[in-house]
Design an enzyme around this catalytic site. Structure first.
Site, short mmCIF file in Angstrom:
data_model
loop_
_atom_site.label_atom_id
_atom_site.label_comp_id
_atom_site.label_asym_id
_atom_site.label_seq_id
_atom_site.Cartn_x
_atom_site.Cartn_y
_atom_site.Cartn_z
N ASN A 1 -9.03 -0.93 3.56
CA ASN A 1 -9.00 -1.29 2.14
C ASN A 1 -7.84 -2.22 1.80
O ASN A 1 -7.76 -2.74 0.69
CB ASN A 1 -8.97 -0.05 1.25
CG ASN A 1 -7.80 0.86 1.52
OD1 ASN A 1 -7.33 0.98 2.65
ND2 ASN A 1 -7.32 1.54 0.50
N ASP B 1 0.85 -1.19 0.00
CA ASP B 1 0.00 0.00 0.00
C ASP B 1 0.89 1.25 0.00
O ASP B 1 2.05 1.20 0.44
CB ASP B 1 -0.89 -0.04 1.25
CG ASP B 1 -1.64 1.25 1.48
OD1 ASP B 1 -2.36 1.68 0.57
OD2 ASP B 1 -1.50 1.82 2.58
N LYS C 1 -8.36 -4.94 -3.44
CA LYS C 1 -6.93 -5.19 -3.58
C LYS C 1 -6.62 -6.69 -3.55
O LYS C 1 -5.73 -7.16 -4.27
CB LYS C 1 -6.16 -4.47 -2.47
CG LYS C 1 -6.15 -2.96 -2.62
CD LYS C 1 -5.25 -2.31 -1.57
CE LYS C 1 -5.21 -0.81 -1.71
NZ LYS C 1 -4.29 -0.18 -0.75
N THR D 1 -2.74 0.43 -4.45
CA THR D 1 -3.21 1.72 -3.93
C THR D 1 -4.63 2.05 -4.35
O THR D 1 -5.13 1.52 -5.35
CB THR D 1 -2.25 2.83 -4.42
OG1 THR D 1 -2.69 4.10 -3.95
CG2 THR D 1 -2.16 2.86 -5.94
N GLY D 2 -5.25 2.94 -3.62
CA GLY D 2 -6.53 3.48 -4.02
C GLY D 2 -6.37 4.57 -5.07
O GLY D 2 -7.35 5.00 -5.69
#
Length: 271
Positions: free
Chosen positions: A223, A9, A197, A43-44
């Site tokens: 997340n 992340d 993810k 990652t978002g």
């Protein structure tokens, strides 16, 4: 079994609280790559929002990959090619936009190329997100949205207390229809139900011919949870939220104390 791929992340994990990659973490990741370990940023953010860090870590070459939009896309970081894709369509947009108004929170929509908002009183958090991920921000009324749009994710965003109240009003049918993730106190991310993810990581290792036992995943927030649960070695940062720590194989140091480097040196870079 040796670690052959490490999914990491970005915010709260790779980056320090000052939003930089420490020298120790950078050196450790470069050593891991030199040792033949795939380093995959998960990652978002969209790909443009991760490019600075991919470049710093020499992860923009042929054969380098990233998981973006919280798993909506798996992309080749050299060409931008999409290897796996789980998006939303215009009907999802209408449904989520209507729900946002009903529960009284701001929202925005993100594609591969831009962010869109229909809120005339645009949220400061939308502006913040556009700047953070290096994406153009466009105002479009609901009627002006392109009906062929492919949406990577939508986000309900607002002051934490306002968002808390809005989330309490979301019906079970809505929550069951989508992947819904609280990535920050002021962000609720809404994705295709096949997007996460963990699902993206599974798609990527299937493409690469790896098994979960050969994978380490490192994260700090909700997340990151299914990615950490999927990997043979799921690592929670010392600054991770409680549920991530509870589901991790190992808890490393915080992002302020080079936790990413600590766990990689201990378990992946073994002579």
């Amino acid at each position: 079994m040796p670690i052959k791929l490490i999914a990491i992340d970005i915010d709260g994990t790779l980056l320090t609280p000052e939003k930089i990659i420490s020298e120790r973490v950078k050196e450790t990741l470069l050593k891991a790559k030199e040792a033949g370990i795939k380093i995959v940023l998960s990652t978002g953010r969209p790909l443009p929002g991760a490019t600075e860090y991919l470049t710093a870590l020499d992860l923009t070459n042929k054969g380098d990959y990233a998981i973006t939009y919280n798993g909506a896309l798996v992309q080749d970081t050299h060409s931008g090619e999409v290897l796996a894709n789980h998006t939303l369509d215009i009907n999802d947009f209408y449904r989520i936009e209507e729900m946002s108004r009903k529960v009284g929170v701001h929202y925005h929509t993100t594609t591969q190329d831009a962010m869109y908002t229909s809120n005339k009183d645009i949220s400061a958090y939308t502006v913040r997100e556009a700047m953070l991920v290096n994406m153009p921000l466009k105002f479009r009324t609901v009627e002006e949205m392109d009906e062929s749009i492919a949406i990577s994710k939508m986000m309900m965003i607002d002051e934490p207390a306002v968002l808390d109240e809005g989330i309490k009003q979301l019906p079970k049918e809505f929550l069951d229809r989508y992947t819904v993730l609280r990535s920050e106190p002021f962000y609720l991310e809404i994705l295709n139900p096949s997007a996460s993810k963990g699902q993206a990581l599974k798609s990527l290792i299937d493409i690469l011919g790896l098994t979960p036992d050969e994978v380490m995943a490192i994260g700090d927030n909700e997340n990151d949870l299914d990615m950490i649960q999927f990997a043979g070695m799921g690592v929670a940062m010392g600054n991770a939220v409680p549920i991530v720590k509870e589901n991790a194989t190992y808890i490393t140091d915080t992002n302020a104390d080079d936790g990413v480097a600590t766990v990689i040196e201990k378990f992946a870079l073994i002579d």
